[in-house]
Motif scaffolding. Structure first.
Motif, PDB file in Angstrom:
ATOM      1  N   SER A  71      -8.301  40.901  -3.452  1.00 51.69           N
ATOM      2  CA  SER A  71      -9.573  41.613  -3.541  1.00 51.69           C
ATOM      3  C   SER A  71      -9.330  43.103  -3.399  1.00 51.69           C
ATOM      4  O   SER A  71      -8.284  43.535  -2.923  1.00 51.69           O
ATOM      5  CB  SER A  71     -10.533  41.149  -2.438  1.00 51.69           C
ATOM      6  OG  SER A  71     -10.086  41.595  -1.170  1.00 51.69           O
ATOM      7  N   VAL A  72     -10.332  43.865  -3.799  1.00 48.81           N
ATOM      8  CA  VAL A  72     -10.325  45.314  -3.596  1.00 48.81           C
ATOM      9  C   VAL A  72     -11.777  45.778  -3.548  1.00 48.81           C
ATOM     10  O   VAL A  72     -12.618  45.311  -4.314  1.00 48.81           O
ATOM     11  CB  VAL A  72      -9.527  46.060  -4.694  1.00 48.81           C
ATOM     12  CG1 VAL A  72     -10.131  45.865  -6.069  1.00 48.81           C
ATOM     13  CG2 VAL A  72      -9.369  47.531  -4.360  1.00 48.81           C
ATOM     14  N   THR A  73     -12.053  46.667  -2.608  1.00 49.63           N
ATOM     15  CA  THR A  73     -13.368  47.279  -2.491  1.00 49.63           C
ATOM     16  C   THR A  73     -13.203  48.778  -2.668  1.00 49.63           C
ATOM     17  O   THR A  73     -12.323  49.380  -2.054  1.00 49.63           O
ATOM     18  CB  THR A  73     -13.990  46.982  -1.104  1.00 49.63           C
ATOM     19  OG1 THR A  73     -14.135  45.571  -0.948  1.00 49.63           O
ATOM     20  CG2 THR A  73     -15.351  47.649  -0.946  1.00 49.63           C
ATOM     21  N   VAL A  74     -14.044  49.362  -3.510  1.00 49.52           N
ATOM     22  CA  VAL A  74     -14.060  50.812  -3.700  1.00 49.52           C
ATOM     23  C   VAL A  74     -15.513  51.238  -3.599  1.00 49.52           C
ATOM     24  O   VAL A  74     -16.334  50.882  -4.436  1.00 49.52           O
ATOM     25  CB  VAL A  74     -13.464  51.228  -5.065  1.00 49.52           C
ATOM     26  CG1 VAL A  74     -13.451  52.746  -5.185  1.00 49.52           C
ATOM     27  CG2 VAL A  74     -12.075  50.642  -5.258  1.00 49.52           C
ATOM     28  N   ARG A  75     -15.818  51.973  -2.550  1.00 48.30           N
ATOM     29  CA  ARG A  75     -17.195  52.424  -2.306  1.00 48.30           C
ATOM     30  C   ARG A  75     -17.220  53.931  -2.094  1.00 48.30           C
ATOM     31  O   ARG A  75     -16.167  54.515  -1.837  1.00 48.30           O
ATOM     32  CB  ARG A  75     -17.798  51.686  -1.116  1.00 48.30           C
ATOM     33  CG  ARG A  75     -17.162  51.997   0.207  1.00 48.30           C
ATOM     34  CD  ARG A  75     -17.859  51.338   1.403  1.00 48.30           C
ATOM     35  NE  ARG A  75     -17.465  49.951   1.536  1.00 48.30           N
ATOM     36  CZ  ARG A  75     -18.337  48.931   1.575  1.00 48.30           C
ATOM     37  NH1 ARG A  75     -19.616  49.158   1.539  1.00 48.30           N
ATOM     38  NH2 ARG A  75     -17.912  47.709   1.691  1.00 48.30           N
ATOM     39  N   GLU A  85     -10.876  50.041   0.303  1.00 48.89           N
ATOM     40  CA  GLU A  85     -10.696  49.134   1.437  1.00 48.89           C
ATOM     41  C   GLU A  85     -10.624  47.697   0.943  1.00 48.89           C
ATOM     42  O   GLU A  85     -10.836  47.430  -0.237  1.00 48.89           O
ATOM     43  CB  GLU A  85     -11.811  49.312   2.471  1.00 48.89           C
ATOM     44  CG  GLU A  85     -13.197  49.066   1.946  1.00 48.89           C
ATOM     45  CD  GLU A  85     -14.294  49.314   2.966  1.00 48.89           C
ATOM     46  OE1 GLU A  85     -14.009  49.659   4.121  1.00 48.89           O
ATOM     47  OE2 GLU A  85     -15.462  49.155   2.592  1.00 48.89           O
ATOM     48  N   HIS A  86     -10.288  46.820   1.841  1.00 46.98           N
ATOM     49  CA  HIS A  86     -10.173  45.384   1.524  1.00 46.98           C
ATOM     50  C   HIS A  86      -9.291  45.131   0.299  1.00 46.98           C
ATOM     51  O   HIS A  86      -9.600  44.297  -0.540  1.00 46.98           O
ATOM     52  CB  HIS A  86     -11.552  44.740   1.333  1.00 46.98           C
ATOM     53  CG  HIS A  86     -12.391  44.781   2.548  1.00 46.98           C
ATOM     54  ND1 HIS A  86     -11.937  44.353   3.775  1.00 46.98           N
ATOM     55  CD2 HIS A  86     -13.668  45.201   2.735  1.00 46.98           C
ATOM     56  CE1 HIS A  86     -12.908  44.510   4.666  1.00 46.98           C
ATOM     57  NE2 HIS A  86     -13.949  45.025   4.066  1.00 46.98           N
ATOM     58  N   PHE A  87      -8.188  45.862   0.240  1.00 51.05           N
ATOM     59  CA  PHE A  87      -7.223  45.656  -0.841  1.00 51.05           C
ATOM     60  C   PHE A  87      -6.167  44.694  -0.317  1.00 51.05           C
ATOM     61  O   PHE A  87      -5.235  45.084   0.384  1.00 51.05           O
ATOM     62  CB  PHE A  87      -6.614  46.993  -1.259  1.00 51.05           C
ATOM     63  CG  PHE A  87      -5.746  46.934  -2.491  1.00 51.05           C
ATOM     64  CD1 PHE A  87      -5.801  45.877  -3.390  1.00 51.05           C
ATOM     65  CD2 PHE A  87      -4.868  47.959  -2.766  1.00 51.05           C
ATOM     66  CE1 PHE A  87      -5.001  45.835  -4.529  1.00 51.05           C
ATOM     67  CE2 PHE A  87      -4.058  47.944  -3.899  1.00 51.05           C
ATOM     68  CZ  PHE A  87      -4.130  46.872  -4.774  1.00 51.05           C
ATOM     69  N   TYR A  88      -6.339  43.426  -0.643  1.00 45.88           N
ATOM     70  CA  TYR A  88      -5.449  42.373  -0.179  1.00 45.88           C
ATOM     71  C   TYR A  88      -4.938  41.591  -1.375  1.00 45.88           C
ATOM     72  O   TYR A  88      -5.707  41.302  -2.293  1.00 45.88           O
ATOM     73  CB  TYR A  88      -6.167  41.385   0.751  1.00 45.88           C
ATOM     74  CG  TYR A  88      -6.989  42.043   1.816  1.00 45.88           C
ATOM     75  CD1 TYR A  88      -6.394  42.846   2.779  1.00 45.88           C
ATOM     76  CD2 TYR A  88      -8.369  41.876   1.849  1.00 45.88           C
ATOM     77  CE1 TYR A  88      -7.156  43.463   3.754  1.00 45.88           C
ATOM     78  CE2 TYR A  88      -9.133  42.484   2.826  1.00 45.88           C
ATOM     79  CZ  TYR A  88      -8.521  43.279   3.775  1.00 45.88           C
ATOM     80  OH  TYR A  88      -9.271  43.888   4.736  1.00 45.88           O
ATOM     81  N   LEU A  89      -3.666  41.251  -1.336  1.00 42.43           N
ATOM     82  CA  LEU A  89      -3.075  40.366  -2.332  1.00 42.43           C
ATOM     83  C   LEU A  89      -2.415  39.222  -1.597  1.00 42.43           C
ATOM     84  O   LEU A  89      -1.797  39.424  -0.539  1.00 42.43           O
ATOM     85  CB  LEU A  89      -2.034  41.088  -3.181  1.00 42.43           C
ATOM     86  CG  LEU A  89      -2.538  42.200  -4.087  1.00 42.43           C
ATOM     87  CD1 LEU A  89      -1.367  42.844  -4.814  1.00 42.43           C
ATOM     88  CD2 LEU A  89      -3.559  41.676  -5.080  1.00 42.43           C
TER      89      LEU A  89
END
Length: 176
Positions: A71-75, A85-89
């Motif tokens: 996932s990846v969040t870009v705000r 944030e929340h950049f997980y693999l």
């Protein structure tokens, strides 16, 4: 045996309600070693933080060949620009070019908008090297976190990946 010369097809798509728990579990898995090392691992909090801060507006699911890989969040960032944030693999997807491909896409969008990108990485995390390779520098730090920023502007290595009108983005990684 995996063919390491064929391209790895990946996509970004908007998060769905059914994705929240699998990604919360993924977050717990990938963050556990660093949080344990720092004495900060809490079984409930590590999952709850994702549940409370993921956003159907800003969070995307990374899929590889149609399977959830991260996932990846870009705000918008409070101080202007964007917050990554929340950049997980998934562990099995790390170190094979996927993180760089997704990050290049995120950074190309920020560069096109003329916006800097900030993020917070846990002290001692291997992810910091990925961010430094893509132009992030330390802005501040404390005992637990390092705040990094990548200034706005065009980059010679910023290869944009075309997105569709549905909000999905596709790309590939060669040699994955």
């Amino acid at each position: 045996m995996e063919n390491r010369t064929s391209p790895l097809a990946w996509t970004l798509r908007p998060i769905r309600p059914a994705d929240v728990e699998p990604i919360a579990e993924l977050r717990a898995e990938v963050m556990r070693p660093d949080l344990v090392r720092l004495g900060r691992y809490d079984e409930d909090r590590v999952r709850r933080r994702f549940r409370e801060t993921c956003s159907d507006r800003y969070t995307s699911v990374v899929e590889v060949d149609g399977v959830l890989a991260g996932s990846v969040t870009v705000r918008p960032a409070e101080q202007g620009g964007r917050l990554l944030e929340h950049f997980y693999l998934a562990t099995g997807r790390q170190g094979r070019g996927l993180g760089s491909a997704v990050l290049r896409h995120v950074l190309a969008e920020a560069d096109a908008a003329g916006e800097p990108v900030r993020l917070v990485v846990v002290q001692g995390s291997a992810a910091r090297r990925l961010y430094e390779r893509h132009g992030f520098v330390r802005e501040s730090e404390d005992r637990i976190d390092v705040v990094m920023v990548r200034p706005a502007g065009p980059r010679p290595d910023a290869g944009a990946v075309a997105g569709s009108e549905t909000g999905a983005v596709a790309g590939s990684v060669t040699g994955a």
